[in-house]
Design a protein around this motif. Structure first.
Motif, short mmCIF file in Angstrom:
data_model
loop_
_atom_site.label_atom_id
_atom_site.label_comp_id
_atom_site.label_asym_id
_atom_site.label_seq_id
_atom_site.Cartn_x
_atom_site.Cartn_y
_atom_site.Cartn_z
N UNK A 369 0.73 -1.15 -0.39
CA UNK A 369 -0.04 0.19 -0.25
C UNK A 369 0.11 1.51 -0.42
N UNK A 370 2.10 1.82 0.37
CA UNK A 370 2.81 1.84 0.28
C UNK A 370 4.53 1.66 1.98
N UNK A 371 4.97 3.03 1.55
CA UNK A 371 5.66 3.15 2.34
C UNK A 371 5.56 3.92 3.97
N UNK A 372 6.05 2.84 4.59
CA UNK A 372 6.09 3.88 6.57
C UNK A 372 7.53 4.86 6.37
N UNK A 373 7.05 6.02 6.64
CA UNK A 373 8.62 6.24 7.38
C UNK A 373 7.97 7.16 8.60
N UNK A 374 9.33 7.55 9.27
CA UNK A 374 9.27 8.67 10.52
C UNK A 374 10.47 9.43 10.76
N UNK A 375 9.54 10.37 11.34
CA UNK A 375 10.90 11.16 11.00
C UNK A 375 9.69 12.44 10.92
N UNK A 376 8.38 12.62 10.27
CA UNK A 376 7.70 13.76 10.40
C UNK A 376 6.57 13.77 11.60
N UNK A 377 6.05 15.70 11.60
CA UNK A 377 5.50 15.69 12.74
C UNK A 377 4.21 14.37 13.15
N UNK A 378 3.17 15.29 13.66
CA UNK A 378 1.65 14.41 13.16
C UNK A 378 0.90 14.38 12.24
N UNK A 379 0.52 15.31 11.49
CA UNK A 379 -0.08 15.72 10.87
C UNK A 379 0.80 17.06 9.52
N UNK A 380 0.58 16.09 8.71
CA UNK A 380 1.98 16.87 7.86
C UNK A 380 0.75 17.00 5.79
N UNK A 381 1.61 18.40 5.02
CA UNK A 381 0.92 18.14 3.91
C UNK A 381 2.27 17.34 2.92
N UNK A 382 2.02 16.49 2.85
CA UNK A 382 3.32 16.04 1.64
C UNK A 382 3.36 16.70 0.68
#
Length: 405
Positions: A369-382
């Motif tokens: 379904x995609x790739x899980x990443x860490x290092x971002x804020x709880x909510x982001x506009x990617x």
């Protein structure tokens, strides 16, 4: 014509380079701080130079950050059952693949003259035990003789003091006591020798019995025969192979985890695996090495898995997933990933003032379904479309994915 095409291509490439990578320099050279519209309204330069991108609203979610490694299945126990003595096989062979229980007979050797050796050892033991009473009797007799000699010695000494016995009689009495003491020592030595003879005979009997017991080679545990047992009529020497036994229930999954992930694994943690055949199994971690492999710097981990139907074989390839503490991560399309000028992996996000910003990320897990990443804020506009054409601080015209526009 070909030269013209090449010149046009060079001009287009140079224009794109200036627009994408040297945008600020081009705007500065233009010398224009604002543009005046047909009706006299002034628009800022930033509005005129905003780049259109597509972004998605992403929220961090809790995921189980399993440690994933590749490994293999391995029998819980495997042993080569070997002979402890020599002899000819007199039992019919069992064929490989047969199921055996603990204590089942695998190979039996011809006893030869071992029965006779046992009977002889038992006869010597009986003889040694029979000599023990006479040795004890000799000791008792010597002790009685000592008491009599001591009485005679006392009487001779009293008579000598009263002048009724000569010195020769006293000396003879003393000699009788010394002789009795020597007889006691000899009797005690004979008794100890008799006891040692009995012990030696008992050891000979035990050795002969053990030699007979070694003629029957049995299964040390329940399992499957990986090889035929020794053939009827074959002659086995000590350490000769009788059979190989595997214990496949439970079976072990063996993998090797890098030192960066070993602290996330604990003994007793739940684990699952997918075999190369597609079969999925579950178990728990039973062993985690405290010492790294010198070559790979990885740590051995073992997972115990039930295998009652014996469908899992020794040596199958497995993808092992070991449960560890969960964490927060964003699920993004893989195409959203990009690199900064230093080669760091990350994504570009839209800030509150609608400008672009690069943020480095760490890949946690790759899924369909995609790739899980860490290092971002709880909510982001990617930014998912156009992230390659913006740099930090560039103003954006944002179209949110899924808003219908």
């Amino acid at each position: 014509m070909r030269l013209v095409s090449i010149l046009i291509a060079l001009v287009v490439a140079a224009s794109l380079y200036l627009l994408v990578f040297e945008r600020d320099t081009v705007l500065e050279l233009a010398g224009t701080d604002s543009l005046v519209g047909a009706e006299g309204e002034t628009d800022t330069l930033s509005d005129a130079s905003a780049v259109s991108v597509v972004a998605m609203q992403s929220e961090a979610r809790a995921i189980d950050t399993a440690v994933i490694t590749r490994g293999r299945t391995e029998a819980a126990r495997q042993v080569d059952v070997r002979a402890e003595t020599s002899g000819k096989i007199i039992s019919d062979p069992l064929r490989k693949g047969a199921t055996v229980a603990e204590g089942d007979l695998l190979c039996e050797l011809d006893p030869g003259t071992r029965d006779v050796a046992l009977a002889e050892a038992e006869a010597r033991l009986a003889e040694a035990r029979a000599s023990a009473p006479s040795a004890r009797a000799r000791l008792a007799e010597a002790e009685a003789a000592l008491r009599q000699a001591q009485i005679d010695q006392n009487a001779a000494q009293r008579l000598s003091q009263d002048g009724f016995a000569s010195d020769a009689r006293v000396a003879g009495a003393d000699a009788g006591v010394e002789s009795a003491l020597a007889s006691i020592e000899a009797a005690r030595g004979g008794l100890e020798s008799s006891a040692a003879t009995v012990q030696s005979a008992e050891a000979a009997v035990a050795a002969a019995q053990t030699e007979l017991d070694r003629l029957k080679i049995t299964a040390p545990f329940s399992g499957l025969l990986e090889s035929d047992t020794a053939e009827l009529g074959a002659f086995l020497q000590p350490a000769g192979l009788c059979a190989t036994i595997l214990q496949l229930d439970p079976i072990k999954l063996v993998g090797f985890v890098p030192e960066t992930a070993v602290d996330r694994i604990e003994t007793g943690a739940m684990a699952g695996a997918r075999l190369a055949s597609g079969q999925e199994v579950q178990g728990e971690v039973t062993f985690l090495s405290r010492s790294a492999d010198d070559q790979t710097r990885t740590f051995r981990v073992e997972v115990s898995v039930p295998n009652e139907d014996l469908t899992i074989r020794d040596g199958q390839t497995a993808e092992i997933m070991i449960q560890s503490d969960g964490s927060q991560a964003h699920l993004l399309p893989q195409s959203a990933l990009t690199l900064d000028d230093d080669g760091a992996l990350g994504v570009r996000v839209a800030t509150e003032d609608d400008t672009a910003l690069f943020k480095p990320v760490t890949v946690v897990r790759d899924t369909v379904d995609g790739i899980y990443v860490s290092g971002l804020d709880a909510t982001e506009r990617v930014i998912v479309v156009g992230q390659e054409y913006v740099a930090d601080g560039v103003p954006l015209t944002i179209t949110m994915r899924g808003d219908g526009s």
